[in-house]
Design an enzyme around this catalytic site. Structure first.
Site, mmCIF file in Angstrom:
data_model
loop_
_atom_site.group_PDB
_atom_site.id
_atom_site.type_symbol
_atom_site.label_atom_id
_atom_site.label_comp_id
_atom_site.label_asym_id
_atom_site.label_seq_id
_atom_site.Cartn_x
_atom_site.Cartn_y
_atom_site.Cartn_z
ATOM 1 N N TYR A 12 0.842 -1.197 0.000
ATOM 2 C CA TYR A 12 0.000 0.000 0.000
ATOM 3 C C TYR A 12 0.878 1.247 0.000
ATOM 4 O O TYR A 12 1.969 1.243 0.576
ATOM 5 C CB TYR A 12 -0.851 0.065 1.273
ATOM 6 C CG TYR A 12 -2.065 -0.809 1.288
ATOM 7 C CD1 TYR A 12 -3.254 -0.395 0.698
ATOM 8 C CD2 TYR A 12 -2.033 -2.049 1.907
ATOM 9 C CE1 TYR A 12 -4.385 -1.195 0.737
ATOM 10 C CE2 TYR A 12 -3.159 -2.863 1.946
ATOM 11 C CZ TYR A 12 -4.335 -2.422 1.359
ATOM 12 O OH TYR A 12 -5.448 -3.219 1.392
ATOM 13 N N TYR A 25 -0.660 -9.693 0.990
ATOM 14 C CA TYR A 25 0.399 -9.037 1.765
ATOM 15 C C TYR A 25 0.418 -9.572 3.190
ATOM 16 O O TYR A 25 -0.591 -10.044 3.706
ATOM 17 C CB TYR A 25 0.239 -7.516 1.733
ATOM 18 C CG TYR A 25 -1.061 -6.981 2.276
ATOM 19 C CD1 TYR A 25 -1.274 -6.801 3.647
ATOM 20 C CD2 TYR A 25 -2.094 -6.632 1.404
ATOM 21 C CE1 TYR A 25 -2.469 -6.302 4.131
ATOM 22 C CE2 TYR A 25 -3.296 -6.135 1.886
ATOM 23 C CZ TYR A 25 -3.477 -5.974 3.240
ATOM 24 O OH TYR A 25 -4.662 -5.482 3.709
ATOM 25 N N ARG A 43 -2.795 -11.679 4.181
ATOM 26 C CA ARG A 43 -4.161 -11.395 3.715
ATOM 27 C C ARG A 43 -4.351 -11.923 2.296
ATOM 28 O O ARG A 43 -3.499 -11.705 1.442
ATOM 29 C CB ARG A 43 -4.445 -9.881 3.669
ATOM 30 C CG ARG A 43 -4.445 -9.106 4.960
ATOM 31 C CD ARG A 43 -5.548 -9.415 5.951
ATOM 32 N NE ARG A 43 -6.780 -10.008 5.467
ATOM 33 C CZ ARG A 43 -7.823 -9.351 4.957
ATOM 34 N NH1 ARG A 43 -7.799 -8.048 4.852
ATOM 35 N NH2 ARG A 43 -8.915 -9.983 4.566
ATOM 36 N N HIS A 72 -7.256 -8.554 -2.071
ATOM 37 C CA HIS A 72 -8.595 -7.971 -1.934
ATOM 38 C C HIS A 72 -8.582 -6.509 -2.353
ATOM 39 O O HIS A 72 -7.539 -5.859 -2.369
ATOM 40 C CB HIS A 72 -9.087 -8.086 -0.478
ATOM 41 C CG HIS A 72 -8.167 -7.412 0.489
ATOM 42 N ND1 HIS A 72 -7.090 -8.040 1.040
ATOM 43 C CD2 HIS A 72 -8.147 -6.143 0.978
ATOM 44 C CE1 HIS A 72 -6.438 -7.202 1.830
ATOM 45 N NE2 HIS A 72 -7.057 -6.033 1.811
ATOM 46 N N HIS A 90 -10.629 -2.983 -1.249
ATOM 47 C CA HIS A 90 -11.551 -2.355 -0.295
ATOM 48 C C HIS A 90 -12.566 -1.512 -1.064
ATOM 49 O O HIS A 90 -12.193 -0.794 -1.993
ATOM 50 C CB HIS A 90 -10.794 -1.453 0.678
ATOM 51 C CG HIS A 90 -9.823 -2.193 1.538
ATOM 52 N ND1 HIS A 90 -10.133 -2.608 2.808
ATOM 53 C CD2 HIS A 90 -8.548 -2.601 1.325
ATOM 54 C CE1 HIS A 90 -9.089 -3.228 3.328
ATOM 55 N NE2 HIS A 90 -8.106 -3.240 2.450
#
Ligand SMILES: [Fe+2]
Length: 250
Positions: free
Chosen positions: A115, A154, A164, A167, A169
């Site tokens: 991110y 990640y 995780r 995905h 969000h």
């Protein structure tokens, strides 16, 4: 060989909680359990009191920054690295009616699972051509469409060797700003589903399934991008799971 004792413990705890929920009387909850032990940090921040009603007047003084940015691959000078994808679907109410003119916002990791966020410091590269944030408005048929890059999985610090599943969000504002809903979309057949306490905090298997987009070859475009379809149902028994409040971005 990696010591996965902690991961095994997480999976065992998930299994026990699912068994307990399944054995309880009444229908399974379609939303995430707020107090879900395997998702470690949730113990510190899930609501322990009744939710407080916010004053809509105050909240509506701050309006969202509108503007179309539904292609996350053209926000910089160059093209981002990774697998270009199209994500589309419809936002529907509990009766299957389209929800029009809905602000849909997305944020996600880049193809390496990183991110653009100061708290994400794990050793995967940032992509100077990818910020990972987009927004659009639903059309008359409730549809939305984003062009983006498939995010990578990640690591996070819930337990040793915690990862995780990939995905995206999603945030939807509903018909009023006070109804903002936040959820996550996943990709089919991710091997990390069974290991992930966030995904598994939804004990109803059908509700979990509704968070997974379908690969749709009719959405894919030749020589350009693979297509995924994901509908979001705001209310009713087939509602898409929504996070109870804004939490960490994990
Ligand atoms: Fe995330």
């Amino acid at each position: 060989m990696t010591d996965n004792t902690e991961q095994d413990q997480i999976v065992a705890e998930i299994g026990a909680l699912h068994t307990t929920a399944t054995a309880a009387a009444g229908p399974l909850p379609v939303h995430a359990l707020r107090d879900f032990g395997p998702y470690r940090s949730s113990a510190l921040r899930h609501p322990t009191h009744e939710l407080v009603r916010a004053d809509p007047e105050e909240i509506e003084l701050v309006s969202p920054a509108f503007g179309h940015s539904d292609d996350l691959t053209i926000q910089h000078d160059g093209e981002p690295l990774g697998e270009r994808i199209i994500v589309t679907g419809r936002v529907l109410d509990g009766e299957g009616r389209p929800v029009r003119n809905q602000l849909v916002e997305v944020w996600q990791a880049n193809s390496a699972g990183r991110y653009v966020h100061k708290r994400d410091q794990h050793p995967a590269p940032l992509d100077p051509n990818f910020t990972g944030v987009g927004r659009t408005i639903t059309g008359d048929d409730g549809s939305y469409r984003f062009v983006t890059i498939k995010p990578g999985p990640y690591p996070w610090k819930n337990h040793r060797n915690a990862w995780r599943p990939a995905h995206i969000h999603f945030s939807l504002f509903g018909s009023e700003f006070t109804q903002r809903l936040v959820t996550q979309m996943y990709f089919p057949s991710d091997p990390l589903f069974a290991l992930d306490p966030i995904y598994q905090s939804i004990v109803d298997p059908d509700a979990r399934q509704r968070l997974i987009a379908a690969y749709d070859h009719d959405v894919s475009e030749p020589e350009w991008a693979l297509g995924y379809r994901w509908d979001i149902v705001l209310t009713g028994s087939k509602a898409t799971w929504m996070e109870p409040e804004e939490g960490e971005h994990a």
